[in-house]
Design a protein around this motif. Structure first.
Motif, PDB file in Angstrom:
ATOM      1  N   SER A  58      24.465 -57.076  -4.490  1.00 24.05           N
ATOM      2  CA  SER A  58      25.405 -56.114  -3.918  1.00 24.05           C
ATOM      3  C   SER A  58      26.189 -55.434  -5.034  1.00 24.05           C
ATOM      4  O   SER A  58      26.740 -56.093  -5.913  1.00 24.05           O
ATOM      5  CB  SER A  58      26.369 -56.824  -2.957  1.00 24.05           C
ATOM      6  N   LEU A  59      26.224 -54.107  -4.973  1.00 24.94           N
ATOM      7  CA  LEU A  59      26.903 -53.319  -5.994  1.00 24.94           C
ATOM      8  C   LEU A  59      27.782 -52.276  -5.314  1.00 24.94           C
ATOM      9  O   LEU A  59      27.343 -51.597  -4.388  1.00 24.94           O
ATOM     10  CB  LEU A  59      25.859 -52.628  -6.889  1.00 24.94           C
ATOM     11  N   ARG A 129      22.352 -52.373  -2.365  1.00 24.45           N
ATOM     12  CA  ARG A 129      21.574 -53.451  -2.968  1.00 24.45           C
ATOM     13  C   ARG A 129      20.758 -52.892  -4.131  1.00 24.45           C
ATOM     14  O   ARG A 129      20.071 -51.882  -3.982  1.00 24.45           O
ATOM     15  CB  ARG A 129      20.646 -54.089  -1.941  1.00 24.45           C
ATOM     16  N   VAL A 130      20.859 -53.523  -5.292  1.00 25.88           N
ATOM     17  CA  VAL A 130      20.149 -53.074  -6.485  1.00 25.88           C
ATOM     18  C   VAL A 130      19.401 -54.252  -7.105  1.00 25.88           C
ATOM     19  O   VAL A 130      19.753 -55.410  -6.904  1.00 25.88           O
ATOM     20  CB  VAL A 130      21.112 -52.466  -7.527  1.00 25.88           C
ATOM     21  N   SER A 144      28.875 -60.236 -11.197  1.00 27.58           N
ATOM     22  CA  SER A 144      29.834 -59.264 -10.684  1.00 27.58           C
ATOM     23  C   SER A 144      29.903 -59.267  -9.163  1.00 27.58           C
ATOM     24  O   SER A 144      30.963 -59.010  -8.576  1.00 27.58           O
ATOM     25  CB  SER A 144      29.478 -57.860 -11.192  1.00 27.58           C
ATOM     26  N   SER A 145      28.779 -59.575  -8.505  1.00 26.94           N
ATOM     27  CA  SER A 145      28.788 -59.610  -7.039  1.00 26.94           C
ATOM     28  C   SER A 145      29.515 -60.837  -6.507  1.00 26.94           C
ATOM     29  O   SER A 145      29.813 -60.896  -5.309  1.00 26.94           O
ATOM     30  CB  SER A 145      27.354 -59.585  -6.495  1.00 26.94           C
ATOM     31  N   GLN A 146      29.806 -61.806  -7.386  1.00 22.66           N
ATOM     32  CA  GLN A 146      30.537 -63.003  -6.960  1.00 22.66           C
ATOM     33  C   GLN A 146      32.047 -62.874  -7.168  1.00 22.66           C
ATOM     34  O   GLN A 146      32.790 -63.800  -6.846  1.00 22.66           O
ATOM     35  CB  GLN A 146      30.027 -64.237  -7.717  1.00 22.66           C
ATOM     36  N   ILE A 197      33.704 -53.911 -14.723  1.00 24.31           N
ATOM     37  CA  ILE A 197      32.404 -53.973 -14.055  1.00 24.31           C
ATOM     38  C   ILE A 197      31.918 -52.574 -13.702  1.00 24.31           C
ATOM     39  O   ILE A 197      30.739 -52.240 -13.883  1.00 24.31           O
ATOM     40  CB  ILE A 197      32.503 -54.855 -12.798  1.00 24.31           C
ATOM     41  N   SER A 198      32.828 -51.747 -13.201  1.00 22.61           N
ATOM     42  CA  SER A 198      32.470 -50.376 -12.834  1.00 22.61           C
ATOM     43  C   SER A 198      32.012 -49.589 -14.054  1.00 22.61           C
ATOM     44  O   SER A 198      31.043 -48.822 -13.984  1.00 22.61           O
ATOM     45  CB  SER A 198      33.663 -49.688 -12.174  1.00 22.61           C
ATOM     46  N   PHE A 199      32.689 -49.779 -15.187  1.00 15.74           N
ATOM     47  CA  PHE A 199      32.315 -49.059 -16.414  1.00 15.74           C
ATOM     48  C   PHE A 199      30.925 -49.471 -16.883  1.00 15.74           C
ATOM     49  O   PHE A 199      30.096 -48.622 -17.244  1.00 15.74           O
ATOM     50  CB  PHE A 199      33.349 -49.329 -17.513  1.00 15.74           C
TER      51      PHE A 199
END
Length: 266
Positions: A58-59, A129-130, A144-146, A197-199
């Motif tokens: 999940s992103l 989803r990626v 990052s999804s956690q 994380i976004s960067f």
């Protein structure tokens, strides 16, 4: 010793927080286990289902959806027309014969028929989803999804400690306000990590656009403009709330210490 007021309610809240803390840890452990096993994206144990049926991670992304006002089908191609002319086309099909033209619009229901909903939709926070062929990307997205589960566990643990201090009648001790300050720091740290994380995600995937292509011929059917931006904005509201919580905790701490000193002086 006499119990504090709402003692049983505090115990119920503590039990609920403990379940939340335990559930977060179980969710993190299962997601990591699925990543290690890597044979299927989800598992079912009894009545409980863990993971996702769609493989990947999940992103968070920002969604920009533009639905054309009119779709004109010419002999040699299709032209999508937007009210605000946001797109410029390389080819001019106006000389070709127009086979068909369709219009897209939202139909509103309510007391006022004069309200119009525009064909552009923007959502700042959606989940997609990626997955990647590079293990580094997949591992980074796993961690990052956690983050939401990790911070949920930390918040639950923090409130469990505060509930314990309330039940032990130590809620107005100076050390209790350290926990409240830590709550504010958690809100700020969460947004800082979300920005990092976004960067990184924006460096891995700068953007994504939906492309609809025929599997039989070379024709494309881009009837909508759908774009995903993986550089998600930081929630400055959480940072502001975090700063206010830290300042408020320090003010209350100093007030409690001052009151204790006055009591000892008397």
């Amino acid at each position: 010793m006499k119990q504090v007021k709402y003692f049983f309610l505090a115990r119920m809240i503590k039990l609920f927080l403990q379940f939340g803390f335990l559930g977060s840890l179980i969710g993190i452990s299962i997601n990591i286990l699925i990543f290690i096993i890597n044979d299927k994206p989800s598992y079912k144990i009894g009545a409980f289902k863990f993971g996702d049926e769609i493989p990947g991670y999940s992103l968070k992304a920002a969604l920009d959806l533009s639905i054309p006002d009119t779709i004109s089908n010419y002999k040699n191609g299709t032209v999508n027309t937007y009210k605000y002319n946001r797109y410029v086309y390389d080819k001019d099909f106006s000389k070709d014969s127009l086979n068909e033209q369709t219009a897209n619009k939202f139909i509103t229901f309510g007391s006022s028929p004069d309200i119009k909903v525009e064909n552009r939709i923007i959502a700042n926070n959606v989940l997609v989803r990626v997955r990647s062929n590079h293990n580094f990307h997949n591992f980074f997205w796993l961690i990052s999804s956690q983050m939401d589960l990790i911070f949920t566990a930390l918040f639950c643990l923090l409130f469990i400690k505060l509930t314990n201090r309330y039940m032990d009648k130590d809620i107005f001790e100076a050390r209790s306000f350290k926990l409240v300050s830590f709550l504010g720091f958690l809100l700020i740290i969460r947004e800082v990590i979300a920005f990092m994380i976004s960067f990184i995600n924006s460096e891995i995937i700068s953007a994504a656009s939906l492309s609809t292509t025929s599997t039989i011929s070379e024709k494309t059917y881009n009837y909508i403009g759908l774009n995903l931006n993986f550089s998600v904005e930081v929630d400055y509201g959480n940072i502001g709330v975090g700063i206010i919580v830290i300042l408020l905790a320090q003010v209350l701490k100093q007030a409690i210490l001052l009151k204790q000193e006055q009591a000892l002086t008397i």
